[in-house]
Enzyme design. Structure first.
Site, PDB file in Angstrom:
ATOM      1  N   THR A  70      14.626  12.023  -2.673  1.00 13.26           N
ATOM      2  CA  THR A  70      15.493  11.159  -1.500  1.00 13.26           C
ATOM      3  C   THR A  70      14.315  10.665  -0.081  1.00 13.26           C
ATOM      4  OG1 THR A  70      16.871  12.155  -1.769  1.00 13.26           O
ATOM      5  CG2 THR A  70      16.913  11.629   0.602  1.00 13.26           C
ATOM      6  N   SER A 199       9.028  12.458  -7.698  1.00 20.32           N
ATOM      7  CA  SER A 199       9.672  13.867  -7.766  1.00 20.32           C
ATOM      8  C   SER A 199       9.514  14.905  -8.668  1.00 20.32           C
ATOM      9  CB  SER A 199      11.399  13.760  -7.622  1.00 20.32           C
ATOM     10  OG  SER A 199      11.758  15.329  -7.315  1.00 20.32           O
ATOM     11  N   CYS A 324      22.824  14.222  -7.202  1.00 20.89           N
ATOM     12  CA  CYS A 324      21.885  13.688  -5.803  1.00 20.89           C
ATOM     13  C   CYS A 324      24.070  13.375  -5.708  1.00 20.89           C
ATOM     14  CB  CYS A 324      21.357  12.804  -6.115  1.00 20.89           C
ATOM     15  SG  CYS A 324      19.681  13.569  -6.519  1.00 20.89           S
TER      16      CYS A 324
END
Length: 389
Positions: A70, A199, A324
């Site tokens: 993010t 990520s 998410c």
């Protein structure tokens, strides 16, 4: 338990755990401190940066560590917009199916008079229409951002083709490769992007760590709010143990990428074949090109969240979309080309696999699937209104 939610997160690998523990215990200094203990931590940090730089065939200074996917997306977008030569109001192009972290950030930017955002719909095959993208370009277009692999459908966007079309247009090109990094060879797209975001916890590393790759030609202007870490782009003490662990797990996945990709392709094909053979009432979402680790499905007659709960009761972990986006009532935007209406969209579920998924896991999923759907049909439960377990 059969874990089939690797697109949401992965367990830490043995090497990632070993590296994390070693660095946390023996290299605990603050990497920004000037004493020897801090210097040793800085050495570990830069070694980790060099590992990711080698993966992306670039120099270490082009890798920026973050707190996860993010922040990587948000920081990448804001950095590229600052670096853009366009003065005044800036125009951004993205797809309607971007990851929630980026999609809602762009939504907020669009409320400002400083930015204009165009969201492109997906075609019937789940891919961006390149001609529509080119037609959307305006004189003040500064940035295009297209996710490489959808976390809900596994469909691959034509990143290299898009990048080739943008090469002479003075427009920065960003791609979120969180779902493809470590599972697909990214070398074909590297020459055509200015920025990629990744990520750690998607590649068997620790949570709370991510990274950004910036092309050498991108000017990394420091953040307007004075910060002193990662080229001045972000604040906060750098988590050296987690970053070292991330680099170790990423390197391990890249070393095994061809073997793992073949295994995933086999597992996906086996799963889809067994769904059809055993007449499980799940329709896999298919597209022209898909990452084999993700299989999104539409259930024939029952809402996806109830199906997910039944799988959970039977020891199988799946999802109904991006972890998410939990809390949002809307259906995943990436599946809209494959459904006829919202009610069908509510019947979406997702299986996501890894190199740890076995043939026995697939057989168990099919067996339990038949049991679940057979019981649901017999009981004729109206899952859309009231459920009595």
């Amino acid at each position: 338990m059969v874990y089939c939610d690797y697109a949401a997160t992965t367990p830490m690998s043995d090497i990632a755990l070993e590296v994390y523990q070693d660095v946390a215990k023996n290299f605990y200094g603050n990497a920004s401190s000037l004493h020897d203990t801090g210097g040793k931590a800085m050495d570990i940090l830069e070694k980790a940066r060099a590992i990711l730089a080698e993966i992306f065939h670039t120099q270490s200074r082009q890798i920026v560590f973050t707190s996860g996917g993010t922040e990587s997306n948000l920081l990448a977008i804001d950095t590229l917009l600052r670096a853009s030569p366009i003065k005044g109001r800036k125009h951004i192009i993205a797809s309607e199916a971007e990851h929630s972290s980026l999609y809602y950030h762009l939504k907020e930017l669009s409320k400002s008079e400083e930015f204009e955002v165009t969201f492109l719909p997906l075609g019937e095959d789940g891919q961006i229409n390149i001609e529509e993208l080119l037609n959307a370009i305006q004189p003040h277009t500064s940035l295009v951002s297209i996710q490489h692999v959808s976390g809900e459908t596994g469909i691959i966007q034509p990143i290299a083709e898009i990048g080739k079309q943008l090469e002479d247009k003075n427009i920065y090109f960003h791609s979120d490769v969180v779902q493809s990094f470590g599972k697909m060879n990214l070398e074909p797209i590297l020459p055509y992007v200015d920025c990629l975001t990744i990520s750690s916890h998607k590649v068997f590393g620790p949570k709370g760590v991510g990274a950004i790759y910036f092309h050498p030609e991108v000017t990394l202007s420091p953040h307007p709010v004075i910060t002193n870490h990662e080229h001045g782009l972000r604040p906060g003490t750098v988590d050296v143990p987690a970053i070292a662990s991330f680099s170790a797990s990423a390197l391990e996945q890249m070393q095994q990428i061809n073997q793992n990709k073949q295994h995933l392709a086999y597992i996906r094909e086996l799963f889809c074949e067994k769904l059809e053979k055993h007449q499980v009432p799940l329709r896999p979402i298919t597209g022209p090109e898909q990452c084999p680790s993700i299989v999104g499905c539409i259930a024939d007659f029952v809402q996806g969240d109830y199906v997910m709960l039944e799988y959970n009761r039977n020891g199988i972990d799946i999802s109904t979309g991006s972890a998410c986006s939990i809390g949002y009532a809307d259906i995943p935007r990436s599946i809209t080309p494959f459904i006829s209406d919202r009610e069908e969209g509510k019947r979406y579920i997702r299986f996501s696999f890894s190199h740890l998924t076995t043939e026995q896991d697939i057989s168990q999923i099919i067996e339990i699937s038949n049991r679940i759907f057979a019981r649901m049909k017999e009981e004729r439960i109206d899952y859309g209104k009231k459920v009595n377990w």
